[in-house]
Enzyme design. Structure first.
Site, PDB file in Angstrom:
ATOM      1  N   MET A  12      29.249  58.255 -19.972  1.00  0.00           N
ATOM      2  CA  MET A  12      28.147  56.839 -19.006  1.00  0.00           C
ATOM      3  C   MET A  12      28.133  57.192 -18.029  1.00  0.00           C
ATOM      4  O   MET A  12      29.651  57.649 -17.621  1.00  0.00           O
ATOM      5  CB  MET A  12      28.867  55.441 -20.384  1.00  0.00           C
ATOM      6  CG  MET A  12      28.553  55.327 -21.520  1.00  0.00           C
ATOM      7  SD  MET A  12      28.329  53.804 -22.027  1.00  0.00           S
ATOM      8  CE  MET A  12      27.402  52.273 -21.164  1.00  0.00           C
ATOM      9  N   ASN A  13      27.267  56.325 -17.051  1.00  0.00           N
ATOM     10  CA  ASN A  13      27.477  56.577 -15.501  1.00  0.00           C
ATOM     11  C   ASN A  13      27.260  57.618 -14.959  1.00  0.00           C
ATOM     12  O   ASN A  13      27.735  58.086 -13.556  1.00  0.00           O
ATOM     13  CB  ASN A  13      28.550  55.182 -15.169  1.00  0.00           C
ATOM     14  CG  ASN A  13      28.253  54.009 -15.950  1.00  0.00           C
ATOM     15  OD1 ASN A  13      27.581  53.457 -15.796  1.00  0.00           O
ATOM     16  ND2 ASN A  13      29.235  53.282 -15.818  1.00  0.00           N
ATOM     17  N   ALA A  14      27.519  58.468 -15.533  1.00  0.00           N
ATOM     18  CA  ALA A  14      26.832  60.051 -14.753  1.00  0.00           C
ATOM     19  C   ALA A  14      25.851  60.339 -14.251  1.00  0.00           C
ATOM     20  O   ALA A  14      25.964  61.433 -13.621  1.00  0.00           O
ATOM     21  CB  ALA A  14      27.079  61.390 -15.866  1.00  0.00           C
ATOM     22  N   LYS A  37      22.516  60.740 -15.784  1.00  0.00           N
ATOM     23  CA  LYS A  37      21.706  61.261 -17.024  1.00  0.00           C
ATOM     24  C   LYS A  37      20.217  60.868 -16.744  1.00  0.00           C
ATOM     25  O   LYS A  37      19.209  61.711 -17.209  1.00  0.00           O
ATOM     26  CB  LYS A  37      21.919  61.110 -19.009  1.00  0.00           C
ATOM     27  CG  LYS A  37      23.326  61.370 -18.659  1.00  0.00           C
ATOM     28  CD  LYS A  37      23.551  61.718 -20.151  1.00  0.00           C
ATOM     29  CE  LYS A  37      24.239  60.301 -20.858  1.00  0.00           C
ATOM     30  NZ  LYS A  37      25.133  59.411 -19.538  1.00  0.00           N
ATOM     31  N   GLU A  71      18.271  58.969 -24.592  1.00  0.00           N
ATOM     32  CA  GLU A  71      19.208  58.803 -25.774  1.00  0.00           C
ATOM     33  C   GLU A  71      19.612  59.220 -26.436  1.00  0.00           C
ATOM     34  O   GLU A  71      19.427  58.964 -27.524  1.00  0.00           O
ATOM     35  CB  GLU A  71      19.179  56.745 -25.539  1.00  0.00           C
ATOM     36  CG  GLU A  71      19.117  56.107 -24.259  1.00  0.00           C
ATOM     37  CD  GLU A  71      20.532  55.789 -23.454  1.00  0.00           C
ATOM     38  OE1 GLU A  71      21.550  56.145 -24.061  1.00  0.00           O
ATOM     39  OE2 GLU A  71      20.410  55.444 -22.858  1.00  0.00           O
ATOM     40  N   CYS A  76      36.414  59.435 -13.421  1.00  0.00           N
ATOM     41  CA  CYS A  76      36.873  58.060 -14.470  1.00  0.00           C
ATOM     42  C   CYS A  76      37.776  56.987 -13.514  1.00  0.00           C
ATOM     43  O   CYS A  76      37.713  57.312 -11.925  1.00  0.00           O
ATOM     44  CB  CYS A  76      37.997  58.161 -14.876  1.00  0.00           C
ATOM     45  SG  CYS A  76      39.328  56.917 -16.073  1.00  0.00           S
ATOM     46  N   GLU A 124      26.519  50.520 -30.767  1.00  0.00           N
ATOM     47  CA  GLU A 124      26.221  48.627 -30.278  1.00  0.00           C
ATOM     48  C   GLU A 124      26.051  48.864 -28.784  1.00  0.00           C
ATOM     49  O   GLU A 124      26.643  49.373 -27.525  1.00  0.00           O
ATOM     50  CB  GLU A 124      28.155  48.235 -30.070  1.00  0.00           C
ATOM     51  CG  GLU A 124      27.885  47.002 -30.061  1.00  0.00           C
ATOM     52  CD  GLU A 124      28.910  46.178 -30.026  1.00  0.00           C
ATOM     53  OE1 GLU A 124      29.346  45.726 -28.812  1.00  0.00           O
ATOM     54  OE2 GLU A 124      29.632  45.790 -31.007  1.00  0.00           O
TER      55      GLU A 124
END
EC number: 2.7.1.21
Length: 187
Positions: free
Chosen positions: A11-13, A15, A85, A142, A168
């Site tokens: 996540m948060n790359a 995309k 997604e 990270c 989720e």
């Protein structure tokens, strides 16, 4: 010859940002693209691809019933199919996208997560890893500064969650992109 691409990351790359940029590049040159996002992802409203940087765009939604081969997705009307997604695709849908690229000669570029919060492959990602002609790992970092490759689910107190449903929907309040070491140390 068209190809099936899989661009994956934690996540948060960026995309969704990259997908929106690719769409812009095609359209700026007079080409038509079809954008799809997962019906299940309602963080920014259904049918919206949104970058955390701010840009967003309406898109068609795909769900378990979506048959990509039944949609009018062929050249010259459509120059490229872009899917956000993509981890939520089903195995038969990935096979259909593979056919779009190899039989109908329409490039298909899929963006998504590789693994879930337990380090397990999503079904769509697993099939994309098997069938994609080209794969690109997009990078993010990270908190410790290492390359983030894992998606860690956290609770309201920012503690790692290790059990639950594979899917989720949530953003930064629910997930963190972490390196393998931080993923293991915060067990």
């Amino acid at each position: 010859m068209a190809k099936l691409f899989f661009r994956y990351a934690a996540m948060n790359a960026g995309k969704s940002t990259a997908l929106l940029q690719v769409a812009h590049n095609y359209e700026e040159r007079g080409h038509r693209v079809r954008l799809f996002t997962a019906q299940i992802d309602d963080r920014y409203g259904r049918g919206t691809i949104t970058s955390r940087l701010g840009p967003q765009r309406e898109a068609e939604v795909f769900g378990p019933e979506t048959d990509f081969l039944a949609l009018p997705l062929q050249l010259p009307e459509v120059s490229c199919v872009l899917i956000d997604e993509a981890q939520f695709l089903l195995k038969p849908q990935v096979w259909a996208l593979h056919e779009l690229a190899h039989v109908r000669n329409v490039p298909v570029i899929c963006y998504g997560l590789r693994t879930d919060f337990q380090g397990e492959l999503f079904p769509g990602s697993a099939t994309l890893l098997a069938l994609a002609d080209e794969m690109d790992e997009m990078k993010t970092i990270c908190d410790c500064g290492r390359k983030a490759t894992m998606n860690m689910r956290v609770d309201a107190n920012n503690r790692k969650v290790t059990e639950g449903n594979q899917v989720e929907i949530g953003g930064n309040a629910r997930y963190r992109a972490v390196c393998g070491r931080c993923f293991r140390q915060q067990a």
